[in-house]
Write a protein that holds these residues in place. Structure first.
Motif, PDB file in Angstrom:
ATOM      1  N   THR A   1      17.095  20.042 -12.552  1.00 11.12           N
ATOM      2  CA  THR A   1      17.156  21.321 -13.416  1.00 11.12           C
ATOM      3  C   THR A   1      16.238  22.508 -12.630  1.00 11.12           C
TER       4      THR A   1
ATOM      5  N   GLU B   1      21.851  18.757 -17.243  1.00  9.93           N
ATOM      6  CA  GLU B   1      21.705  18.612 -15.491  1.00  9.93           C
ATOM      7  C   GLU B   1      22.565  19.560 -14.824  1.00  9.93           C
TER       8      GLU B   1
ATOM      9  N   GLU C   1      21.694  22.783 -14.183  1.00  7.45           N
ATOM     10  CA  GLU C   1      21.627  24.242 -14.430  1.00  7.45           C
ATOM     11  C   GLU C   1      20.223  24.800 -14.098  1.00  7.45           C
TER      12      GLU C   1
ATOM     13  N   HIS D   1      12.626  18.338 -11.906  1.00  7.38           N
ATOM     14  CA  HIS D   1      12.772  19.740 -12.360  1.00  7.38           C
ATOM     15  C   HIS D   1      12.062  20.507 -11.425  1.00  7.38           C
TER      16      HIS D   1
ATOM     17  N   ARG E   1      15.379  12.693 -13.995  1.00 10.58           N
ATOM     18  CA  ARG E   1      15.449  13.951 -13.719  1.00 10.58           C
ATOM     19  C   ARG E   1      14.311  14.514 -13.202  1.00 10.58           C
TER      20      ARG E   1
ATOM     21  N   GLY F   1      17.654  20.482 -21.316  1.00 10.11           N
ATOM     22  CA  GLY F   1      18.449  21.195 -20.553  1.00 10.11           C
ATOM     23  C   GLY F   1      19.573  20.617 -19.843  1.00 10.11           C
TER      24      GLY F   1
ATOM     25  N   ILE G   1      13.627  22.265 -21.198  1.00 13.12           N
ATOM     26  CA  ILE G   1      14.578  22.219 -19.965  1.00 13.12           C
ATOM     27  C   ILE G   1      14.596  20.766 -19.524  1.00 13.12           C
TER      28      ILE G   1
END
Ligand SMILES: NC(=O)c1ccc[n+]([C@@H]2O[C@H](COP(=O)([O-])OP(=O)(O)OC[C@H]3O[C@@H](n4cnc5c(N)ncnc54)[C@H](O)[C@@H]3O)[C@@H](O)[C@H]2O)c1
Length: 340
Positions: free
Chosen positions: A178, A240, A242, A123, A121, A238, A234
């Motif tokens: 995210t 993915e 978004e 962010h 991820r 959260g 998130i």
């Protein structure tokens, strides 16, 4: 299962608070901070965590592809959270170039590394300023995640550029992404170029408090701890792809914040001095954060009344931190950390 998290910009205001939050909440995780230690980053802030075997610090510029690739390859992080940025609107007006470099080019280098080394991820920490501003006479209007981007300053434009690029990386290269867009943060370890620590610092020395224009510009304020909680939620829960708005539902006129600081410090309002307005100054920011509240169950834990008292008291109790960052003496410790 424990995770390895790269936090860029972790020697700055929100990044350092996020590191402390993560260390406490997810004590088995490994945190790797990447920061180039600009004037806004202070290595001394991270002193309390520096001895931990769950923490590592790299002094590197996020625009430096070779350094970033070598760090990301060597640690294989699960997550990258990008707080690193040039963050001061006034500075972006006088000197926009570095904002484009760090906020756009630097973000793209990090995302290239995230794609190349397969992070779970990425962010991107963004801001409500990407939406532009709202009129003062329409309190019913709020920014939601579908509000078109409509920026006013080189700072907000560079952040909006990074957001658009991040979404393009997701679609083109499959970057798992995210984005959070948060309102004004306040709390410990904020560089005293921003409203609250600047006013506290000047009031403590009985100096004039410069307030832009008529002081009626409205900002939504959120205690930094609550922003860190939101980013953590998130990142881990959260959806993915978004975008989540994060706000305190707590609009205040700048002049009212300044008066509140003076009253807490028992200083006279005659210290207030209205100065020429900032070029392109946004009038009002107001954020609808119902999506993160509904989908992730996030709500701020701190009211403004509690958070601002804790913050002012923190600056009083940490005068040494404030003095060293103000007179630049912390830069000496920064310069002792080798660059990659
Ligand atoms: N402060 C706010 O109220 C607020 C609100 C919403 C979003 N944000 C966003 O949150 C993030 C953090 O903001 P902040 O207030 O903590 O900023 P800050 O200026 O306090 O910290 C920024 C950090 O990034 C580092 N940095 C800058 N350029 C770098 C580079 N090229 N390579 C590596 N490190 C670099 C600095 O040394 C510093 O430690 C930013 O992306 C900002 O846009 C801030």
């Amino acid at each position: 299962m424990s995770k390895t998290i790269v936090v860029t910009g972790g020697a700055g205001f929100i990044g350092s608070n996020f590191i402390f939050y993560t260390q406490k909440k997810h004590s088995h995780d490994k945190i790797v901070c990447i920061d180039s230690l600009t004037y806004a980053g202070n290595i001394e802030t991270l002193g309390s965590i520096s001895g931990s075997d769950r923490f590592e610090f790299f002094r590197a510029d996020i625009c430096n592809r070779k350094a970033i690739y070598s760090i990301i390859e060597s640690i294989s992080p699960d997550y990258i959270v990008n707080f690193a940025a040039e963050s001061h609107v006034d500075k972006s007006i006088s000197c926009p170039q570095v904002f484009l470099e760090t906020n756009i080019v630097g973000t793209s280098v990090l995302m290239d590394a995230a794609v190349k080394y397969g992070v779970e991820r990425f962010h991107q920490v963004s801001t409500d300023e990407v939406y532009g501003d709202l009129p003062l006479d329409r309190p019913d209007l709020l920014f939601n995640e579908d509000t078109p981007l409509h920026t006013s300053s080189p700072y907000s434009s560079s952040k909006a550029g990074a957001d658009l690029l991040a979404m393009a990386y997701r679609r083109t290269y499959g970057l798992p992404l995210t984005i959070s867009r948060c309102s004004n943060n306040y709390g410990p370890y904020q560089f005293p170029e921003k409203l609250i620590p600047l006013m506290v610092k000047r009031a403590l020395c009985n100096k004039k408090l410069p307030v832009y224009g008529d002081g009626r510009n409205v900002r939504d304020w959120l205690y930094v701890y609550d922003h860190c909680r939101a980013v953590d939620m998130i990142l881990r829960h959260g959806r993915e792809g978004e975008i989540y708005n994060v706000g305190g539902n707590n609009e205040k006129k700048n002049i009212d914040v300044v008066k509140l600081i003076l009253s807490y410090l028992e200083k006279p309002e005659s210290l207030i001095e209205f100065v020429d307005d900032r070029k392109g100054h946004d009038r009002r920011y107001a954020i609808d954060s119902s999506k993160i509240r509904r989908d992730l169950g996030w709500v701020p834990e701190f009211s403004f009344e509690t958070g601002i008292e804790m913050t002012i008291q923190w600056y009083i109790d940490n005068c040494r931190w404030l003095d060293r960052i103000t007179d630049g003496s912390y830069l000496k410790s920064n310069s002792e950390v080798p660059f990659r």
